[in-house]
Design a protein around this motif. Structure first.
Motif, mmCIF file in Angstrom:
data_model
loop_
_atom_site.group_PDB
_atom_site.id
_atom_site.type_symbol
_atom_site.label_atom_id
_atom_site.label_comp_id
_atom_site.label_asym_id
_atom_site.label_seq_id
_atom_site.Cartn_x
_atom_site.Cartn_y
_atom_site.Cartn_z
ATOM 1 N N TYR A 172 -64.021 -23.505 -6.002
ATOM 2 C CA TYR A 172 -63.602 -23.453 -7.412
ATOM 3 C C TYR A 172 -64.787 -23.417 -8.373
ATOM 4 N N GLY A 173 -65.987 -23.632 -7.856
ATOM 5 C CA GLY A 173 -67.176 -23.468 -8.678
ATOM 6 C C GLY A 173 -67.829 -22.117 -8.498
ATOM 7 N N SER A 174 -67.206 -21.241 -7.718
ATOM 8 C CA SER A 174 -67.788 -19.939 -7.402
ATOM 9 C C SER A 174 -67.071 -18.808 -8.134
ATOM 10 N N ALA A 175 -67.592 -17.599 -7.960
ATOM 11 C CA ALA A 175 -66.965 -16.416 -8.563
ATOM 12 C C ALA A 175 -65.646 -16.073 -7.892
ATOM 13 N N ARG A 176 -65.342 -16.696 -6.754
ATOM 14 C CA ARG A 176 -64.094 -16.451 -6.037
ATOM 15 C C ARG A 176 -62.976 -17.400 -6.471
ATOM 16 N N ALA A 177 -63.205 -18.208 -7.483
ATOM 17 C CA ALA A 177 -62.250 -19.256 -7.864
ATOM 18 C C ALA A 177 -60.879 -18.710 -8.236
ATOM 19 N N SER A 178 -60.809 -17.462 -8.704
ATOM 20 C CA SER A 178 -59.518 -16.894 -9.103
ATOM 21 C C SER A 178 -58.710 -16.401 -7.916
ATOM 22 N N LYS A 179 -59.308 -16.434 -6.723
ATOM 23 C CA LYS A 179 -58.613 -16.007 -5.513
ATOM 24 C C LYS A 179 -58.229 -17.232 -4.676
ATOM 25 N N ALA A 180 -57.653 -16.958 -3.511
ATOM 26 C CA ALA A 180 -57.074 -18.037 -2.708
ATOM 27 C C ALA A 180 -58.125 -18.880 -1.995
ATOM 28 N N PHE A 181 -57.797 -20.164 -1.826
ATOM 29 C CA PHE A 181 -58.546 -21.069 -0.958
ATOM 30 C C PHE A 181 -57.569 -21.542 0.111
ATOM 31 N N VAL A 182 -57.840 -21.221 1.371
ATOM 32 C CA VAL A 182 -56.922 -21.595 2.448
ATOM 33 C C VAL A 182 -57.667 -22.443 3.468
ATOM 34 N N VAL A 183 -56.915 -23.288 4.169
ATOM 35 C CA VAL A 183 -57.492 -24.273 5.089
ATOM 36 C C VAL A 183 -56.858 -24.131 6.460
ATOM 37 N N GLU A 184 -57.673 -24.212 7.498
ATOM 38 C CA GLU A 184 -57.162 -24.257 8.869
ATOM 39 C C GLU A 184 -57.963 -25.285 9.662
ATOM 40 N N ASN A 185 -57.248 -26.179 10.355
ATOM 41 C CA ASN A 185 -57.880 -27.141 11.252
ATOM 42 C C ASN A 185 -57.993 -26.489 12.623
ATOM 43 N N CYS A 186 -59.177 -26.095 12.998
ATOM 44 C CA CYS A 186 -59.377 -25.336 14.235
ATOM 45 C C CYS A 186 -59.214 -26.191 15.480
ATOM 46 N N GLY A 187 -59.212 -27.497 15.333
ATOM 47 C CA GLY A 187 -59.075 -28.363 16.499
ATOM 48 C C GLY A 187 -57.645 -28.728 16.812
ATOM 49 N N ALA A 188 -56.697 -28.251 15.998
ATOM 50 C CA ALA A 188 -55.313 -28.687 16.141
ATOM 51 C C ALA A 188 -54.447 -27.726 16.945
ATOM 52 N N LEU A 189 -54.954 -26.517 17.262
ATOM 53 C CA LEU A 189 -54.127 -25.496 17.894
ATOM 54 C C LEU A 189 -54.824 -24.885 19.103
ATOM 55 N N PRO A 190 -54.046 -24.459 20.108
ATOM 56 C CA PRO A 190 -54.640 -23.692 21.215
ATOM 57 C C PRO A 190 -55.070 -22.319 20.722
ATOM 58 N N ASP A 191 -55.894 -21.641 21.517
ATOM 59 C CA ASP A 191 -56.505 -20.386 21.082
ATOM 60 C C ASP A 191 -55.513 -19.366 20.547
ATOM 61 N N GLU A 192 -54.431 -19.125 21.293
ATOM 62 C CA GLU A 192 -53.499 -18.062 20.922
ATOM 63 C C GLU A 192 -52.847 -18.338 19.574
ATOM 64 N N LEU A 193 -52.431 -19.585 19.351
ATOM 65 C CA LEU A 193 -51.814 -19.931 18.067
ATOM 66 C C LEU A 193 -52.842 -19.914 16.947
ATOM 67 N N LEU A 194 -54.062 -20.367 17.247
ATOM 68 C CA LEU A 194 -55.105 -20.355 16.228
ATOM 69 C C LEU A 194 -55.435 -18.923 15.826
ATOM 70 N N GLU A 195 -55.508 -18.027 16.798
ATOM 71 C CA GLU A 195 -55.774 -16.621 16.507
ATOM 72 C C GLU A 195 -54.661 -16.029 15.657
ATOM 73 N N SER A 196 -53.416 -16.393 15.965
ATOM 74 C CA SER A 196 -52.279 -15.920 15.176
ATOM 75 C C SER A 196 -52.354 -16.445 13.746
#
Length: 484
Positions: A207-231
């Motif tokens: 939100y302090g960058s030039a991208r602030a008007s676009k989306a910020f999305v979050v993914e916890n990479c340790g919570a899913l197996p590879d196939e679901l994480l890739e999806s």
């Protein structure tokens, strides 16, 4: 010129297909189908943002086809092109097929490009605001206004100035690094223990960058197996794997133009690291089950509580991916390393608790703040938040007194007591054992008694760790249950 989205043109006349392709191909990837059946085959194998369909076709009307599309593939924005102005067709299209635009022939090229751009924008906005299942009748302007208001509020909430710290806190240096990183389009790797506020810093950078008007999305990479994480990250087509019941747009595409925060990046497998590296190198994704790749413009902020340099040396994390992610590293200090901030953070948490629990008169006793300062907080800020909430629930009066801190609830000694022993007159053997016990307790609390995880972090076998638990009488948790 970058491709803004994938458009499916459905028209039985080849000349009409080619005319639309010529107009749109500079801005979009254009797929063409001469019939509803051919179009459905494309929809089964591709992620499509918008559909331009002729109304009068030999075997089926455009409205009838788009009505079926709405049931099977609800995400693409649906539009009809027709040389006729039959009011019944228009009404049927709007009500039954959820038509976004009814475009009459002859169409104007510039106007058509603007309409299709709005449709693709609508698709993305709907995904960002999770309104994909709602009828496509809201205008892009309306959704854009809703998103703009939300982002404006988020920008104020996650401003660097809102990160709580005292004048002499080590967080000053962290915030300054965050401000510098926000000014430049560079990948950031945030390291630090769990609960130190890595996601909060990542949001401030976005939100302090030039991208602030676009989306910020979050993914916890340790919570899913590879196939679901890739999806989740790259998207998938319906039927691409067991459990893929519908098309899914990936978070990298949702974040196009914005920022994606990959938490717990150190937990990913070597196989997935290869796929992520390609995405970062080529700036393109291929959804699972799809035939074509699509370009994305996404800034990556990653976070981990692991020592990734050590993981690289041990062969558990790819060196090339590490250098891609760690272009600008920032380390978040543990809460015990910034004791001067604890009273400020505690008061801020209490203010929130007063509102959420509807207890405006809550306040800390001096003994509570003193206990906070002495405790070692293995769970960092997150643990402090939980402790204050627990105190409020248990308190019969408005004054919150000495808290039931984790170490005391478990019958264990806080780190400050262990430090005292290290400085005392005990033998070297006793001091070493006290320190080892303290470290094991800290990791048990951090990973909620998960023996496999603690053993891995400490470089022990499960059997070796269990022997130490037995030796130090740490075989049970606070509830009296054996650790798993």
């Amino acid at each position: 010129m970058s491709v803004q989205g994938t458009i499916l043109v459905v028209d039985d006349e080849v000349r009409s297909q080619e005319a639309l392709r010529r107009v749109l191909h500079d801005d979009f990837e254009v797929l063409c189908a001469g019939s509803a059946a051919d179009a459905e085959k494309l929809l089964e194998g591709e992620i499509v943002h918008a559909i331009l369909c002729d109304q009068r076709m030999p075997h089926e009307s455009g409205v009838s086809f788009l009505k079926r599309v709405r049931e099977l593939w609800p995400d693409p924005v649906r539009m009809i092109i027709s040389g006729y102005s039959d009011s019944e067709d228009i009404i049927a299209g709007l009500n039954e097929a959820g038509i976004y635009q009814y475009i009459t022939k002859p169409w104007q090229p510039d106007r058509l490009i603007d309409i299709v751009k709005e449709a693709v924008q609508l698709y993305r906005l709907q995904k960002e605001t999770e309104t994909a299942g709602v009828d496509v009748k809201a205008t892009p302007e309306h959704i854009k206004k809703v998103v703009s208001v939300k982002r404006g509020a988020a920008k104020q909430l996650y401003d660097f100035n809102r990160i709580v710290h005292s004048p002499d806190s080590p967080m000053h240096g962290v915030i300054e690094l965050g401000r510098r990183a926000a000014e430049y389009d560079i990948s950031v790797l945030i390291t630090g223990e769990s609960g130190t506020g890595k996601e909060l810093l990542a949001r401030a950078i976005h939100y302090g960058s030039a991208r602030a008007s676009k989306a910020f999305v979050v993914e916890n990479c340790g919570a899913l197996p590879d196939e679901l994480l890739e999806s989740e990250l790259f998207g998938c087509k319906k039927g691409a794997f067991t459990g893929a019941y519908q098309d899914r747009i990936g978070l990298f595409e949702v974040a196009d133009g914005g920022t994606i925060f990959l938490d717990e990046i150190g937990e990913t497998s070597p196989a997935f690291q290869v796929k992520l590296l390609r995405v970062l190198q080529e700036s393109e994704i291929r959804p699972l089950g799809a035939q074509r790749v699509r370009k994305v413009d996404v800034r990556v902020v990653a976070a981990t509580n692991r020592d990734l340099e050590a993981e690289v040396e041990a062969g558990r994390f790819r060196r090339d991916l590490y250098y891609r992610l760690a272009a600008f590293p920032v380390h978040m200090p543990a809460l015990r390393e910034r004791p001067m901030d604890i009273p400020l953070i505690a008061e801020g948490v209490l203010s929130s608790v007063k509102t959420s629990f509807n207890r405006p008169s809550l306040r800390f006793a001096a003994s509570a703040l003193e206990a906070f300062a002495k405790y070692h907080w293995p769970g960092n800020v997150r643990e402090l938040q939980n402790e204050i909430q627990r105190m409020a629930v248990l308190a019969d009066a408005d004054e919150l007194r000495t808290p039931p801190l984790l170490g005391r609830r478990n019958g264990r000694q806080p780190a400050m007591t262990v430090q005292g022993k290290l400085n005392g007159s005990a033998t070297l053997k006793d001091k070493v054992e006290d320190l080892e016990k303290s470290v094991i307790i800290s990791y048990l609390e951090r990973y909620e008694g998960n023996i496999s995880r603690v053993a891995s972090e400490l470089g022990l076998s499960r059997v070796g760790l269990r022997n130490k638990l037995s030796r130090y009488d740490l075989r049970k948790n606070a509830k009296g249950d054996a650790f798993s």
